[in-house]
Design a protein around this motif. Structure first.
Motif, PDB file in Angstrom:
ATOM      1  N   PRO A  64      -3.281  -5.001  -3.399  1.00 49.48           N
ATOM      2  CA  PRO A  64      -3.899  -4.203  -2.776  1.00 49.48           C
ATOM      3  C   PRO A  64      -4.967  -3.400  -3.339  1.00 49.48           C
TER       4      PRO A  64
ATOM      5  N   SER B 136      -1.228   4.110   4.202  1.00 51.53           N
ATOM      6  CA  SER B 136      -1.942   2.817   4.638  1.00 51.53           C
ATOM      7  C   SER B 136      -3.265   2.938   4.657  1.00 51.53           C
ATOM      8  N   ARG B 137      -4.073   2.118   3.906  1.00 53.86           N
ATOM      9  CA  ARG B 137      -5.689   2.248   3.934  1.00 53.86           C
ATOM     10  C   ARG B 137      -6.246   1.994   5.203  1.00 53.86           C
TER      11      ARG B 137
ATOM     12  N   GLN C 252       0.821  -1.192  -0.055  1.00 51.57           N
ATOM     13  CA  GLN C 252       0.111  -0.089   0.082  1.00 51.57           C
ATOM     14  C   GLN C 252       0.864   1.296  -0.165  1.00 51.57           C
TER      15      GLN C 252
ATOM     16  N   ASP D  56       0.246   3.356  -3.151  1.00 46.68           N
ATOM     17  CA  ASP D  56      -0.673   4.610  -2.734  1.00 46.68           C
ATOM     18  C   ASP D  56       0.319   5.502  -2.030  1.00 46.68           C
TER      19      ASP D  56
END
Length: 687
Positions: A585, A210-211, A203, A207
């Motif tokens: 992810p 972290s989600r 992630q 991205d």
């Protein structure tokens, strides 16, 4: 002597253990040949230059060279960069008076623990990138190069002195540790890694944050210190850096065993034997091939105990840095909630000692450092789920993300009895997904030494602490991995006892036999090693890494090829044994344990052999791809896929990837996966 000899004889007569010994012999020979080549080359270069290097140093460099060859230069450089930056930070925070020449490891340990602990607070912030990490690291090295030179010089002197005192024992310990490091050379193949531990690093890499998606991965907000360390190294080198993490904790653990033995008064070459005994434990090698945290917990616990034993309370204050004590306590808590048993006892004792000295400033510093290093995952778990230890004890906290029950794995309740030590050794599968011998031989072989350790002093205190805390953990869940920290400490205690007896050469010989025997049991820790992953790697060389991965975890190859197409997709892992969402992810969901909602839907669908419920679930969510192994496919799944127009897109080994060509993944990605992004929800609340 009798328990050691009896245990070795029984092990030799046990069919499974004997087969493990015999099966490990080719692996040992390949390892020795592999390390001998760079070691001899270095020896020749040193001889030509007119200098001398100890055999242990040559073997250490040989093992390091093999690690670089099999794992790669980028990953090795990432670990070296982190250690260098940590040394600079540690030198800044640790005064020279609290940095004894005999504990130079504290400098690097403190730096690493603070860096990783601090990074844990920033995981949800969209700021993580390789360029930022590299820029900060380079700036730290430029500004602190003098401190780095001081730290490196101190570590070099300490190593040289320790090796020169007992060169043969040092060389033996390095050989055993190098052999234990081989599983770290393997790619990430364990199910827990591909389903959970690798998710954070992927992630951050994709991205930049972290989600915290606890709906898709129950353990997304579980103590994440080790996963954060892995994510840091992954961003520094650009791809999976699990091997570097495994090698790091192996080295820290061996140094911890050496240091604890030294602090407890081990004589002559026995501190080196303590390091070798720790490295020889089958689980020590196993933890190098996974991001499971129990090996890291054992390593830090031994350093914490060594620091406590070495404290001098005779003056107005203690001679240890509250930074080191706090960082070690905090990191143990940040690794695993069960470490609260170990940290709780030590923390209470340290608090009592500081209060007795009225040294409130150091006590406050220790507590503050421990909180900073430890608390990030617990705070975010509370904010996201309402349960600071989610998913544990949810019967108390009743978070809506998990059923209101106390999480418990019913597989690991074999019970505790006087026969448990025997069963752990020779019937290990009752206590872990492993085979007979994975617990090593120490539980039976070292009973006599532990009894002698109870004669008083620090040795007795550490023995009682390790035995009582380990027994308390074991009484709650009879799972082998969870008691490994206690086993590591007890093994070191036994070595110290042997060093104090008369005729130390006899006891040293007995320990050598035990260490060699335990090295032969490494294949018993997991089916991956038992089926020859290590041997295939060493036989084929570094070029065999992709072949090993395809042979044992074909799903990784499938997902790598799918991601290389750079197209949008929404993937369903349709069987519970391969819930590998860390490989995709924010693009995948799984029907395994980690996702209760998907698990419930899949359980309902499995009752319909016609595939009608599978059709409904796949259509409603909008999956474009489905991965599974036909031999383990749920009933009705394949008919459902054919009805929906899915076709076999790719296959690798037993794994298959089906796709509905031309399907739009937007409904799945935007309607199901995106709303599970807890960080996006929190940021919108702030706005």
């Amino acid at each position: 002597m009798l328990p050691i000899l009896a245990t070795l004889l029984v092990a030799a007569s046990h069919t499974d253990l004997r087969l493990s010994f015999l099966g490990s012999m080719p692996l040992v020979l390949r390892y020795l040949m592999l390390v001998a080549v760079p070691a001899l080359a270095l020896w020749g270069l040193v001889r030509v230059s007119g200098r001398k290097l100890a055999v242990a140093t040559l073997l250490l460099l040989g093992n390091a060279s093999a690690f670089v060859v099999f794992v790669g230069l980028a990953q090795s450089a990432a670990l070296l960069l982190l250690v260098a930056v940590a040394a600079v930070l540690g030198c800044c925070l640790l005064p020279a008076s609290e940095r004894p020449e005999t504990a130079q490891i504290d400098v690097v340990l403190l730096g690493v623990l603070l860096i990783v602990g601090g990074l844990g607070w920033m995981l949800p912030i969209p700021m993580h990138s390789a360029s930022l990490y590299l820029a900060v690291s380079c700036a730290a090295l430029v500004l602190g190069w003098r401190r780095l030179c001081v730290a490196a010089g101190g570590a070099g002197r300490q190593w040289s002195a320790a090796v020169a005192a007992h060169p043969a024992a040092a060389a033996f310990a390095v050989l055993v540790a190098g052999f234990a490091a081989i599983p770290a050379w393997l790619p990430s193949m364990t199910p827990d890694d591909n389903a959970a531990h690798l998710l954070l690093s992927q992630q951050l890499r994709i991205d930049g944050y972290s989600r915290l998606d606890v709906s898709s991965q129950l353990f997304a907000v579980a103590p994440w210190f080790n996963n954060t360390l892995h994510a840091l190294l992954t961003l520094l080198q650009g791809s999976d850096a699990r091997s570097a993490v495994g090698a790091w904790w192996l080295v820290v653990g061996c140094l911890g065993a050496y240091r604890l033995a030294k602090a407890l008064g081990a004589q002559q070459s026995y501190p080196w034997l303590a390091a070798a005994l720790y490295a020889s434990h089958p689980l020590t090698a196993y933890f190098g091939m996974t991001l499971q945290v129990d090996g890291a917990s054992a390593a830090l616990l031994m350093h914490l105990l060594a620091a406590c034993v070495g404290l001098d309370w005779r003056g107005t204050t203690a001679n240890a840095s509250p930074w080191v004590l706090g960082a070690l306590c905090g990191a143990l808590m940040a690794l695993k909630i069960t470490n609260a048993i170990y940290v709780g006892v030590i923390g209470v004792w340290l608090t009592w000692r500081f209060v007795a000295k009225q040294d409130y400033a150091r006590l406050a510093c220790m507590i503050a450092v421990a909180a900073v290093v430890a608390a990030s995952s617990y705070v975010y778990a509370t904010v996201i789920t309402g349960n600071p230890v989610f998913p544990l004890f949810n019967g108390i906290f009743k978070s809506p993300y998990f059923p209101a029950i106390n999480f418990n794995d019913v597989r690991w309740h074999a019970g505790v009895s006087l026969a448990s030590a025997w069963d752990l050794t020779f019937a290990t599968s009752r206590y872990m997904e492993a085979f007979a011998g994975a617990a090593g031989l120490c539980l039976l072989a070292l009973i006599g030494a532990w009894l002698l350790a109870l004669r008083g002093g620090w040795l007795a205190a550490v023995t009682v602490f390790a035995f009582a805390s380990g027994l308390l953990v074991f009484s709650q869940v009879q799972y082998l991995r969870y008691i490994f920290p206690a086993l590591a400490v007890l093994g070191t205690v036994a070595v110290v006892v042997f060093s104090r007896l008369s005729n130390p050469r006899i006891w040293g010989g007995a320990l050598l036999l035990l260490i060699v025997a335990q090295c032969g049991l490494v294949r018993s820790t997991t089916w991956l090693l038992l089926w020859g992953a290590e041997q295939q790697l060493l036989a084929g060389g570094p070029e065999a890494v992709p072949d090993v991965e395809r042979a044992f975890v074909p799903e990784r190859a499938l997902l790598r090829r799918l991601n290389a197409q750079q197209s949008r997709y929404c993937l369903l892992f349709a069987e519970k044994t391969t819930s590998y969402i860390a490989l995709a992810p924010a693009k995948s969901l799984a029907v395994g344990f980690y996702d209760p909602k998907m698990r419930a839907l899949a359980k309902s669908a499995q009752s319909d052999v016609t595939g009608g419920k599978w059709i409904s679930m796949i259509q409603n969510i909008g999956f474009t791809h489905v991965e599974f192994r036909p031999g383990q496919a749920p009933p009705g799944l394949i008919p459902a896929l054919r009805t929906l127009g899915f076709q076999l897109l790719d296959s690798e080994g037993e794994a298959q990837l089906w796709a509905k060509l031309g399907a739009d993944p937007s409904a799945c990605l935007d309607g199901t996966i995106a709303p599970r992004n807890e960080v996006r929800r929190l940021l919108s609340l702030k706005q």
